[in-house]
Structures are given as structure tokens and as C-alpha cells.
Design a protein around this motif. Structure first.
Motif, PDB file in Angstrom:
ATOM      1  N   CYS A  66       0.838  -1.201   0.000  1.00  0.00           N
ATOM      2  CA  CYS A  66       0.000   0.000   0.000  1.00  0.00           C
ATOM      3  C   CYS A  66       0.874   1.253   0.000  1.00  0.00           C
ATOM      4  O   CYS A  66       1.812   1.365   0.784  1.00  0.00           O
ATOM      5  CB  CYS A  66      -0.895  -0.005   1.239  1.00  0.00           C
ATOM      6  N   CYS A  72      -8.600   3.768  -2.734  1.00  0.00           N
ATOM      7  CA  CYS A  72      -9.603   2.792  -2.277  1.00  0.00           C
ATOM      8  C   CYS A  72     -10.671   3.475  -1.439  1.00  0.00           C
ATOM      9  O   CYS A  72     -11.860   3.141  -1.539  1.00  0.00           O
ATOM     10  CB  CYS A  72      -8.930   1.679  -1.476  1.00  0.00           C
ATOM     11  N   CYS A 195      -7.422  -0.235  -6.617  1.00  0.00           N
ATOM     12  CA  CYS A 195      -6.106  -0.061  -5.989  1.00  0.00           C
ATOM     13  C   CYS A 195      -4.982  -0.158  -7.030  1.00  0.00           C
ATOM     14  O   CYS A 195      -4.782  -1.204  -7.638  1.00  0.00           O
ATOM     15  CB  CYS A 195      -5.886  -1.115  -4.901  1.00  0.00           C
TER      16      CYS A 195
HETATM   17  S1  SF4 Z   1      -5.774   2.270  -3.095  1.00  0.00           S
HETATM   18 FE1  SF4 Z   1      -5.845   2.065  -0.834  1.00  0.00          FE
HETATM   19  S2  SF4 Z   1      -4.827   0.118  -0.426  1.00  0.00           S
HETATM   20 FE2  SF4 Z   1      -4.361   0.647  -2.531  1.00  0.00          FE
HETATM   21  S3  SF4 Z   1      -2.430   1.707  -2.344  1.00  0.00           S
HETATM   22 FE3  SF4 Z   1      -3.974   3.281  -2.294  1.00  0.00          FE
HETATM   23  S4  SF4 Z   1      -4.368   3.585  -0.131  1.00  0.00           S
HETATM   24 FE4  SF4 Z   1      -3.277   1.657  -0.312  1.00  0.00          FE
END
Ligand code: SF4
Length: 234
Positions: A66, A72, A195
């Protein structure tokens, strides 16, 4: 010795109360309170261990993958509320710049345990009988916030929704379509779908549990295909 009872509170008359029934019950409980501890026994069932069905699915978030971009969170809020408001997201990614990698990022997704379900006095927080997913019937929520407090995550994975005037939590997008696709166990989940780091993964297998829940390693061959160092053995 405790009785072990396989119960879904949503179907269980003792706890599956409507908001009206619960509020009516409060009056009766006030009277019971005068005569002692019978009040808590009505709802907390102290002599029984209630066994809930295992969830049909789990979200894994690898904090080493992450990046903390919060895409997300935006996707979750948009899917459920139509607004890119991080406060409405049922997955929370927090960052602490004073901690070193990978502990600087703390992904908080629902573990699909049953602490919130056990804590709910009305059956609003319940186990979906078809999928085993822990979810909320917001019409039954009385706003006591016991579920929010009961969540074992450092940042509660159950939130109070000002919009819905009830608790809310991740239900793996059970009733929430993603684009043209269905959500839920057999569908697509918004957070996982967007993500960019592929740090979120859905699994139907019960993750290996520790006292601290579970912390997955998603740095597999797929991770290597992005040009990152994989941790195949991990
Ligand atoms: S979308 Fe959410 S889980 Fe994926 S990298 Fe970004 S913060 Fe992290």
C-alpha cells in the motif's frame, strides 16, 4: 460449562429486535434495573457462547504494498454514497509519518470477525444468512455505538454514518454494484478494483489468524510482474 449456540442474531428472537421493540424494551429494562442485573442478561446472554458462521469472504490489505494513496477510500465512498468523501469510506488507510516502513501505513479493513455483531443489542449488526458477511440493517440501528466501540481495529472498521443516522461497515459491496458488475462475494469490490498497487485482495479462504488479526503478504509472482521485489517465500 457454557452452551454453544449457532445463532444468527438477525433471525434470533432474543436479539433480533426492531428499533421500536428495543425502545419499548428499554422501558421494561428500567424496571428490571431496579431489581438487579437481569437487564444485561436479557441482551448479553452471559451463559452462552454464540458461534456465528464464518464469513464467505475477506479483504486482505498488504501494508508493504500500500502506498497510502487513498484511492480505495474514495472508491468506497463513491460506490456507497456517490461522493468522494474519505469520511464515508468503510476502508480506512491511515499514515503516520513518524513510523518507519511498513508500519507507517495502517490499513483498516473489516476483518469479518463477530465482535460488532455480538455487541449489537438489537440485531441490526448481523451475519448475512446467505454469505456470512457481517452487515448492518440500518433500520434496526438505535445509535448506541456499541458496535463501533467493540471493533478490535485501532481505528474502528464500523463507523457512525451521519447520513444514514446508523452504523455502517464494509459488507464486501453486497448490495453495491461496481460499474456494470454486481458486488459481493461473487462480484467485484470497489476498493479492490481500483487499488493501483494491487495491495488489496479478496479471498474466500479464512486468513491465518493471530492475536492481532491477520496481516497478509501479497508480494507474490504477480507483484514481481510489476517490477517490484517479490517475497515469494513469505
Ligand atoms: S488504493 Fe488504498 S490500499 Fe491501494 S495503495 Fe492506495 S491507499 Fe493503499
Amino acid at each position: 460449562m457454557s452452551d454453544i449456540k449457532d445463532v444468527n442474531p438477525a433471525e434470533d428472537g432474543a436479539r433480533g429486535l426492531s428499533r421500536r421493540q428495543f425502545m419499548g424494551g428499554i422501558g421494561a429494562l428500567g424496571a428490571l434495573g431496579v431489581i438487579g442485573g437481569a437487564v444485561a442478561q436479557v441482551f448479553l446472554l452471559p451463559d452462552e457462547v454464540i458461534a456465528y458462521p464464518v464469513s464467505g469472504g475477506f479483504l486482505l490489505v498488504d501494508q508493504k504494498k500500500c502506498s497510502g494513496c487513498s484511492t480505495c477510500m474514495a472508491a468506497c465512498a463513491i460506490a456507497h454514497h456517490g461522493a468522494a468523501n474519505h469520511s464515508l469510506s468503510r476502508i480506512q488507510i491511515t499514515q503516520n509519518p513518524f513510523k518507519a516502513f511498513p508500519y507507517d501505513i495502517d490499513p483498516v479493513q473489516c476483518w469479518q470477525c463477530d465482535e460488532c455483531v455480538q455487541a449489537c443489542p438489537t440485531g441490526a449488526m448481523h451475519v448475512d444468512p446467505e454469505t456470512g458477511v457481517r452487515t448492518v440493517d440500518q433500520l434496526r440501528c438505535i445509535g448506541c455505538l456499541r458496535c463501533v466501540a467493540a471493533c478490535p481495529r485501532a481505528v474502528s472498521a464500523v463507523q457512525w454514518s451521519e447520513e444514514g443516522h446508523a452504523s455502517q461497515k464494509c459488507d464486501l459491496c453486497l448490495d453495491t454494484p461496481y460499474m456494470d458488475d454486481e458486488g459481493g462475494i461473487d462480484g467485484r469490490r470497489a476498493c479492490e478494483s481500483v487499488c493501483p498497487m494491487r495491495a488489496i485482495k479478496f479471498t474466500t479462504d479464512l486468513p491465518e489468524q493471530t492475536e492481532d488479526g491477520y496481516s497478509p503478504n501479497l508480494r507474490t509472482e504477480n507483484w514481481a510482474s510489476f517490477g517490484y521485489v517479490a517475497d515469494i517465500e513469505g
